[in-house]
Design an enzyme around this catalytic site. Structure first.
Site, mmCIF file in Angstrom:
data_model
loop_
_atom_site.group_PDB
_atom_site.id
_atom_site.type_symbol
_atom_site.label_atom_id
_atom_site.label_comp_id
_atom_site.label_asym_id
_atom_site.label_seq_id
_atom_site.Cartn_x
_atom_site.Cartn_y
_atom_site.Cartn_z
ATOM 1 N N HIS A 293 0.577 -1.195 0.080
ATOM 2 C CA HIS A 293 0.023 -0.030 0.022
ATOM 3 C C HIS A 293 0.793 1.224 0.104
ATOM 4 O O HIS A 293 0.710 2.184 -0.736
ATOM 5 C CB HIS A 293 -0.845 -0.173 1.086
ATOM 6 C CG HIS A 293 -1.905 1.038 1.326
ATOM 7 N ND1 HIS A 293 -1.398 2.425 1.643
ATOM 8 C CD2 HIS A 293 -3.112 1.613 0.856
ATOM 9 C CE1 HIS A 293 -2.554 3.283 1.488
ATOM 10 N NE2 HIS A 293 -3.393 2.530 1.005
ATOM 11 N N GLU B 94 7.768 5.039 -2.894
ATOM 12 C CA GLU B 94 8.674 4.646 -4.248
ATOM 13 C C GLU B 94 9.402 3.233 -4.001
ATOM 14 O O GLU B 94 9.864 2.849 -3.056
ATOM 15 C CB GLU B 94 9.523 5.841 -4.664
ATOM 16 C CG GLU B 94 9.006 7.058 -4.918
ATOM 17 C CD GLU B 94 10.130 8.124 -5.714
ATOM 18 O OE1 GLU B 94 11.097 7.869 -5.531
ATOM 19 O OE2 GLU B 94 9.440 8.973 -6.121
ATOM 20 N N LEU C 58 -4.772 -7.628 2.804
ATOM 21 C CA LEU C 58 -5.392 -8.748 3.657
ATOM 22 C C LEU C 58 -6.964 -9.060 3.314
ATOM 23 O O LEU C 58 -7.330 -10.000 4.001
ATOM 24 C CB LEU C 58 -5.332 -8.413 5.045
ATOM 25 C CG LEU C 58 -3.788 -8.069 5.724
ATOM 26 C CD1 LEU C 58 -3.524 -7.744 6.884
ATOM 27 C CD2 LEU C 58 -3.066 -9.484 5.371
ATOM 28 N N GLY D 54 -10.995 -5.120 -1.377
ATOM 29 C CA GLY D 54 -11.502 -3.828 -1.241
ATOM 30 C C GLY D 54 -11.320 -3.017 -2.336
ATOM 31 O O GLY D 54 -10.904 -3.803 -3.402
ATOM 32 N N HIS E 125 -8.705 -1.288 -3.409
ATOM 33 C CA HIS E 125 -7.300 -1.393 -4.317
ATOM 34 C C HIS E 125 -7.385 -2.951 -4.812
ATOM 35 O O HIS E 125 -6.878 -2.900 -5.906
ATOM 36 C CB HIS E 125 -6.461 -1.230 -3.019
ATOM 37 C CG HIS E 125 -6.070 -0.011 -2.429
ATOM 38 N ND1 HIS E 125 -6.134 1.322 -3.133
ATOM 39 C CD2 HIS E 125 -6.134 0.379 -1.191
ATOM 40 C CE1 HIS E 125 -6.021 2.222 -2.352
ATOM 41 N NE2 HIS E 125 -5.777 1.730 -0.968
#
Length: 244
Positions: free
Chosen positions: A20, A56, A78, A81, A83
């Site tokens: 993330h 990065e 986990l 969702g 993302h």
């Protein structure tokens, strides 16, 4: 006379860990340590890193550097969702690399093993009226809540004590609310299991509400590295559906 084929053999598809990203520097160092564990378990497998935001390399840059190389993206997330469902697949589709997107890490029994190990490191032992809060980030996507609840069930089966999921944001209950609910059920020794891949703001805030002990995040545990490779192999074994 037998002619030996000396043409180069194609290597395995690259594994791209998709993190993330976090402003907490411990998160990046944890993800890099996990990469090292994965490489140690699978020497010769190209392992790369791409972030969704904040750190990065960003995922589009990692995929651009791979060119048309075949790659499997393994989200260090986990559950399902936004993302997992949108960001990562859309970024993969826009890249020149030939990609597959693996399932998120959770829920899975190997995560229960890791959570148990982190609780033991924090000093957890089964005691009368023990209970655990499984502290997660939280999401407005109902599938994410389903996944976290399933993970709480796996951890409860592993520990033999009640486990109640709770969230740092976007969902209920909060960690203090979960602690209150467990106390109402007779819980006295209530620990917080940190259902985060790496340290960060949410993990720190959740741990601060622990009435007894708080475990460290999942981190660069051997079981985590094994799960990353399991998701990689699963993705490779799944037939690719051609676009209509």
């Amino acid at each position: 006379m037998t002619v030996t084929d000396l043409s180069p053999r194609p290597g395995p598809p690259a594994l791209v860990l998709v993190a993330h990203g976090s402003r907490d520097p411990r998160a990046l160092s944890t993800v890099r340590a996990l990469m090292d564990r994965v490489r140690a378990l699978r020497p010769g497998l190209p392992v790369h890193l791409g972030h969704i935001e904040l750190n990065e390399p960003l995922l589009p840059d990692t995929l651009a550097a791979l060119g048309d190389t075949e790659a499997v993206l393994v989200p260090l997330l986990l559950g399902r969702g936004y993302h997992v469902k949108r960001d990562i697949p859309e970024t993969a589709a826009a890249a020149g690399a030939r990609t597959r997107v693996a399932a998120p890490l959770g829920p899975h029994p190997l995560l229960a093993d890791t959570l148990h190990a982190r609780l033991l490191e924090a000093g957890w032992r089964p005691r009368p009226a023990s209970a655990v809060v499984l502290a997660a980030a939280g999401s407005r996507d109902p599938d994410a809540g389903v996944d976290t609840t399933r993970m709480a069930g796996l951890l409860a089966a592993r520990l033999g004590v009640p486990v109640l999921p709770a969230y740092a944001s976007a969902a209920a209950p909060t960690v203090p609310e979960a602690v209150t609910a467990l106390r109402a059920r007779g819980g006295r020794h209530i620990a917080v299991a940190s259902y985060f891949t790496a340290p960060g703001r949410f993990a720190t805030e959740c741990a601060a509400h622990a009435p007894w002990i708080a475990a460290a995040p999942l981190g660069a545990h051997d079981a985590m590295a094994g799960l990353v490779l399991h998701r990689y192999e699963q993705a490779l074994a799944t037939p690719v559906t051609a676009a209509a």
